[in-house]
Design a protein around this motif. Structure first.
Motif, PDB file in Angstrom:
ATOM      1  N   UNK A 320      27.569  28.197 -24.150  1.00  0.00           N
ATOM      2  CA  UNK A 320      26.739  28.255 -26.095  1.00  0.00           C
ATOM      3  C   UNK A 320      27.956  27.543 -26.801  1.00  0.00           C
ATOM      4  N   UNK A 321      27.373  26.229 -27.194  1.00  0.00           N
ATOM      5  CA  UNK A 321      27.678  25.199 -27.666  1.00  0.00           C
ATOM      6  C   UNK A 321      27.372  25.954 -29.516  1.00  0.00           C
ATOM      7  N   UNK A 322      26.311  26.166 -29.829  1.00  0.00           N
ATOM      8  CA  UNK A 322      26.098  26.093 -31.251  1.00  0.00           C
ATOM      9  C   UNK A 322      26.903  27.242 -32.129  1.00  0.00           C
ATOM     10  N   UNK A 323      27.358  27.042 -32.997  1.00  0.00           N
ATOM     11  CA  UNK A 323      27.439  28.642 -34.103  1.00  0.00           C
ATOM     12  C   UNK A 323      26.912  28.546 -35.371  1.00  0.00           C
ATOM     13  N   UNK A 324      27.265  29.702 -36.158  1.00  0.00           N
ATOM     14  CA  UNK A 324      26.576  29.408 -37.284  1.00  0.00           C
ATOM     15  C   UNK A 324      27.456  29.308 -38.443  1.00  0.00           C
ATOM     16  N   UNK A 325      27.378  28.452 -39.157  1.00  0.00           N
ATOM     17  CA  UNK A 325      28.322  27.928 -39.857  1.00  0.00           C
ATOM     18  C   UNK A 325      28.489  28.480 -41.624  1.00  0.00           C
ATOM     19  N   UNK A 326      27.707  28.940 -41.584  1.00  0.00           N
ATOM     20  CA  UNK A 326      27.500  30.576 -43.464  1.00  0.00           C
ATOM     21  C   UNK A 326      26.339  31.220 -43.461  1.00  0.00           C
ATOM     22  N   UNK A 327      26.852  31.628 -43.922  1.00  0.00           N
ATOM     23  CA  UNK A 327      25.197  32.722 -44.274  1.00  0.00           C
ATOM     24  C   UNK A 327      24.279  31.567 -44.895  1.00  0.00           C
ATOM     25  N   UNK A 328      24.218  30.356 -45.225  1.00  0.00           N
ATOM     26  CA  UNK A 328      23.149  29.913 -46.195  1.00  0.00           C
ATOM     27  C   UNK A 328      22.167  29.489 -44.255  1.00  0.00           C
ATOM     28  N   UNK A 330      22.600  30.958 -41.573  1.00  0.00           N
ATOM     29  CA  UNK A 330      21.895  31.530 -40.934  1.00  0.00           C
ATOM     30  C   UNK A 330      20.930  32.091 -41.707  1.00  0.00           C
ATOM     31  N   UNK A 331      20.427  32.912 -42.832  1.00  0.00           N
ATOM     32  CA  UNK A 331      19.452  32.785 -43.037  1.00  0.00           C
ATOM     33  C   UNK A 331      18.309  31.550 -43.153  1.00  0.00           C
ATOM     34  N   UNK A 332      18.695  30.745 -43.482  1.00  0.00           N
ATOM     35  CA  UNK A 332      17.636  29.870 -42.903  1.00  0.00           C
ATOM     36  C   UNK A 332      16.808  29.916 -41.426  1.00  0.00           C
ATOM     37  N   UNK A 333      18.167  30.164 -40.758  1.00  0.00           N
ATOM     38  CA  UNK A 333      17.570  30.458 -39.187  1.00  0.00           C
ATOM     39  C   UNK A 333      16.870  30.872 -38.957  1.00  0.00           C
ATOM     40  N   UNK A 334      17.055  32.889 -39.531  1.00  0.00           N
ATOM     41  CA  UNK A 334      16.059  34.086 -39.380  1.00  0.00           C
ATOM     42  C   UNK A 334      15.017  33.521 -40.257  1.00  0.00           C
ATOM     43  N   UNK A 335      15.075  32.953 -41.214  1.00  0.00           N
ATOM     44  CA  UNK A 335      14.058  33.275 -42.333  1.00  0.00           C
ATOM     45  C   UNK A 335      13.757  34.634 -42.767  1.00  0.00           C
ATOM     46  N   UNK A 336      15.677  34.083 -43.672  1.00  0.00           N
ATOM     47  CA  UNK A 336      15.735  35.291 -44.995  1.00  0.00           C
ATOM     48  C   UNK A 336      16.331  34.734 -45.764  1.00  0.00           C
ATOM     49  N   UNK A 382      19.340  45.953 -45.420  1.00  0.00           N
ATOM     50  CA  UNK A 382      20.280  45.335 -44.458  1.00  0.00           C
ATOM     51  C   UNK A 382      19.616  43.854 -43.959  1.00  0.00           C
ATOM     52  N   UNK A 383      19.748  43.141 -43.580  1.00  0.00           N
ATOM     53  CA  UNK A 383      19.551  42.278 -42.429  1.00  0.00           C
ATOM     54  C   UNK A 383      19.789  42.505 -41.054  1.00  0.00           C
ATOM     55  N   UNK A 384      19.961  43.207 -40.248  1.00  0.00           N
ATOM     56  CA  UNK A 384      20.546  43.109 -39.498  1.00  0.00           C
ATOM     57  C   UNK A 384      20.075  42.219 -37.863  1.00  0.00           C
ATOM     58  N   UNK A 385      21.387  42.293 -36.961  1.00  0.00           N
ATOM     59  CA  UNK A 385      22.034  40.812 -36.184  1.00  0.00           C
ATOM     60  C   UNK A 385      21.713  41.903 -34.873  1.00  0.00           C
ATOM     61  N   UNK A 429      32.590  36.538 -38.357  1.00  0.00           N
ATOM     62  CA  UNK A 429      33.343  37.005 -39.149  1.00  0.00           C
ATOM     63  C   UNK A 429      33.184  36.536 -40.878  1.00  0.00           C
ATOM     64  N   UNK A 430      32.613  35.149 -41.128  1.00  0.00           N
ATOM     65  CA  UNK A 430      32.402  34.371 -42.373  1.00  0.00           C
ATOM     66  C   UNK A 430      31.163  34.276 -42.636  1.00  0.00           C
ATOM     67  N   UNK A 431      30.681  35.649 -41.989  1.00  0.00           N
ATOM     68  CA  UNK A 431      28.913  35.557 -42.340  1.00  0.00           C
ATOM     69  C   UNK A 431      28.533  37.409 -42.236  1.00  0.00           C
ATOM     70  N   UNK A 432      28.734  37.850 -41.667  1.00  0.00           N
ATOM     71  CA  UNK A 432      28.682  39.220 -41.617  1.00  0.00           C
ATOM     72  C   UNK A 432      28.965  39.668 -42.015  1.00  0.00           C
ATOM     73  N   UNK A 433      28.861  41.063 -43.549  1.00  0.00           N
ATOM     74  CA  UNK A 433      29.786  41.937 -44.679  1.00  0.00           C
ATOM     75  C   UNK A 433      30.042  43.711 -43.539  1.00  0.00           C
ATOM     76  N   UNK A 434      29.622  43.781 -42.073  1.00  0.00           N
ATOM     77  CA  UNK A 434      29.689  44.655 -41.858  1.00  0.00           C
ATOM     78  C   UNK A 434      29.711  44.524 -39.935  1.00  0.00           C
ATOM     79  N   UNK A 435      30.656  45.350 -39.217  1.00  0.00           N
ATOM     80  CA  UNK A 435      29.696  45.333 -38.089  1.00  0.00           C
ATOM     81  C   UNK A 435      29.951  47.033 -37.364  1.00  0.00           C
ATOM     82  N   UNK A 436      28.603  47.532 -36.443  1.00  0.00           N
ATOM     83  CA  UNK A 436      28.462  48.099 -36.140  1.00  0.00           C
ATOM     84  C   UNK A 436      28.730  48.102 -33.944  1.00  0.00           C
TER      85      UNK A 436
END
Length: 580
Positions: A320-328, A330-336, A382-385, A429-436
């Motif tokens: 896995x070479x890709x990562x989400x750089x920001x909240x913006x 990841x929101x665009x990626x998931x169409x949030x 909440x937006x869940x991943x 860790x720079x993007x999510x607000x909470x982990x379950x």
């Protein structure tokens, strides 16, 4: 109807046993590759086994010179279990057990699977000459235990009743269930053939170990694996017989957990004594020691989402070479198109680690996931991943996280998404607000990075003050319902998590210098493993190195955890640190 079912299952049992016999014979010859003079050695007990792999022979010869045989008059014994046919399991157990025997001036007794010639020779090279070879009984006893199994299960009407089934406080049912899930990869809720099969095995081993443990005065047991048949059965019976157990965790940097109370039989072997963590936290707060906080945090960030089997190259999936750089991003990626809080649900391996802790709010990992999905789909605020466990591909279970999500989450739930398999967690860790999680390592990793984590029961890091720890399902469901009301971690909580990680990763881990880290499956490269193991042994013959000094310190002080003396940084304690 029951008679017909019995006849069908008996036939399945015979077929299963025949298959196991054929595989055992095949593996025997493929694994050992012994040259002709072993056959002659069967008729001449003085004839040593010589293996085709010369590096095994060199390893055995060199190791024999290091661990000279010394007979003692002490009646106490150290029992060293090696029922997994892999040198990664065998050798560390022998090293630990042999050192313990030298300190207590008593002899070792080995326990191996019948026919494991390499294990026998390796144990002999440690000066362990008394070896118990465990077999699975003859066909008469097998049928007898299968009939007992059939009778017991006919009295139990559900899987929950099976899980709670005990014989004299030995958790037979829990052992049966986890073995069914692991080896058959069958997560169905109905009682089927695997339950009868593993119940018969559990009953057999329970009687066998009760008998074996009474034969000698075993004071200690060295055993790493605590799950599945027969390991959980041996572990419980040993503690019940008041035998002190040392259980290893990890390689080549190992942790070693001491067990001496039956009430702690299900305590996670990765758990750390709270007194030890508190000692370091107090020393840190009082400016008496310096904790490398940045180094710990950077290591956590680097390893986020990487499972141990991945680092050993066991998962052949595309990197896995890709990562989400920001909240913006990841929101665009998931169409949030909103700015709701983002919660990350980190799932577990569904076929492993179901009963590695003392208690949980849910029956097993899949029960936790299903009930979590039922509740989060009701929370549209909440937006869940949902992130599958990285080792799912390796264990290849019949049911995976994706299929369970598809079962419970409708495509209309736009706020619930599966984490893409071609992305990594590098910057999450720079993007999510909470982990379950239920009981995953993320509980002490993300909290050190300032992210609140909800757990669902006992874990090896529970009770240290840096997690959200609901004590009931109702409380857990309320937390999922009110994610937006959960506060961020404060400075004290973050510091406690960092100190825990420091103790867990640095203080209670010690490298065995003679262990070459290799593939943990039976497909490991034998030539490569034994060549490198022999070379390491040649370079590290000194048994007074830091690892052995740290072992001796734990054994003499009866500490719960192994302490790395080269990193301990204790002050004004006269080098005698007992954290019982």
């Amino acid at each position: 109807m029951r008679l017909i079912e019995l006849i069908i299952y008996l036939n399945l049992y015979f077929l299963k046993e025949m298959k196991n016999l054929i595989l055992s014979l095949r593996n025997f010859f493929l694994r050992n590759k012994i040259i002709k003079n072993y056959i002659f050695g069967l008729f001449n007990q003085k004839k040593k086994v010589i293996f085709l792999n010369e590096n095994i022979n060199n390893y055995i010869k060199t190791n024999s010179l290091i661990w000279l045989k010394k007979k003692t008059n002490n009646n106490n014994k150290v029992l060293i279990e090696s029922l997994i046919n892999h040198p990664h399991y065998l050798i560390p157990n022998c090293i630990i057990g042999k050192k313990l025997s030298l300190i207590n001036k008593c002899d070792c007794v080995g326990m191996i699977k019948k026919g494991d010639i390499i294990a026998k020779e390796i144990m002999n090279s440690f000066g362990i000459n008394e070896i118990i070879e465990i077999n699975e009984g003859n066909y008469i006893s097998k049928i007898s235990y299968f009939l007992k199994s059939f009778y017991i299960l006919s009295q139990l009407k559900s899987v929950d009743q099976i899980i709670n089934f005990k014989i004299n406080n030995i958790e037979i049912g829990k052992n049966v269930y986890e073995s069914c899930v692991r080896y058959k990869k069958d997560l169905s809720s109905r009682i089927n053939f695997p339950f009868y099969y593993f119940m018969s095995k559990a009953l057999y081993y329970n009687d066998l170990f009760i008998k074996l443990l009474k034969q000698k005065n075993y004071k200690y047991l060295i055993q790493s694996e605590k799950q599945f048949v027969p390991f959980r059965i041996l572990f419980q019976n040993a503690l019940k017989s008041k035998i002190v157990i040392y259980s290893r965790y990890g390689l080549p940097n190992i942790a070693l957990k001491r067990y001496n109370k039956f009430e702690n039989v299900n305590l996670n072997r990765a758990s750390v004594d709270i007194n030890l963590v508190n000692y370091y936290y107090n020393q840190y707060k009082n400016f008496k020691i310096n904790i490398p906080k940045k180094k710990i945090i950077n290591k956590i960030k680097k390893n986020l989402g990487i499972e141990n089997v991945q680092t050993l190259g066991l998962i052949k999936s595309k990197k896995s070479n890709f990562n989400f750089e920001s909240k913006r991003y990841i929101r665009e990626f998931f169409n949030w198109r909103d700015k709701k809080p983002i919660a990350l649900v980190l799932c577990h391996n569904l076929v492993d680690g179901n009963f590695v802790n003392r208690w949980n709010l849910f029956k097993d990992n899949i029960d936790w996931l299903e009930n979590t999905l039922r509740k989060i789909k009701l929370n549209k605020k909440v937006n869940w991943i949902i992130k599958p466990h990285p080792s799912e591909a390796f264990y290849n279970s019949k049911v995976g996280t994706n299929s369970i999500v598809d079962k419970f989450i409708d495509t209309k739930n736009n706020n619930i998404k599966i984490f893409p398999s071609n992305y990594n967690l590098k910057n999450i860790y720079n993007i999510v607000d909470l982990v379950v999680t239920s009981h995953g390592s993320c509980g002490h990793e993300y909290s050190a990075l300032g992210i609140p984590v909800i757990i669902c029961g006992d874990t090896y890091y529970k009770g240290f003050g840096f997690n959200i720890e609901p004590s009931s399902k109702k409380e857990y469901y309320n937390l999922l319902k009110n994610i937006s009301k959960i506060r961020k971690l404060n400075k004290t909580q973050i510091e406690k998590s960092i100190i825990f990680n420091y103790v867990f990763r640095v203080i209670t881990k010690v490298e065995i210098p003679t262990i070459y880290r290799s593939d943990i499956t039976m497909n490991y490269n034998k030539e490569d493993f034994w060549r490198n193991s022999y070379n390491l042994l040649e370079k590290n013959k000194n048994i007074n190195n830091n690892f052995f000094k740290s072992l001796e310190h734990q054994f003499k002080n009866n500490n719960e955890n192994l302490i790395n003396l080269s990193k301990a940084n204790f002050k004004n304690r006269n080098n005698n640190y007992n954290f019982r």
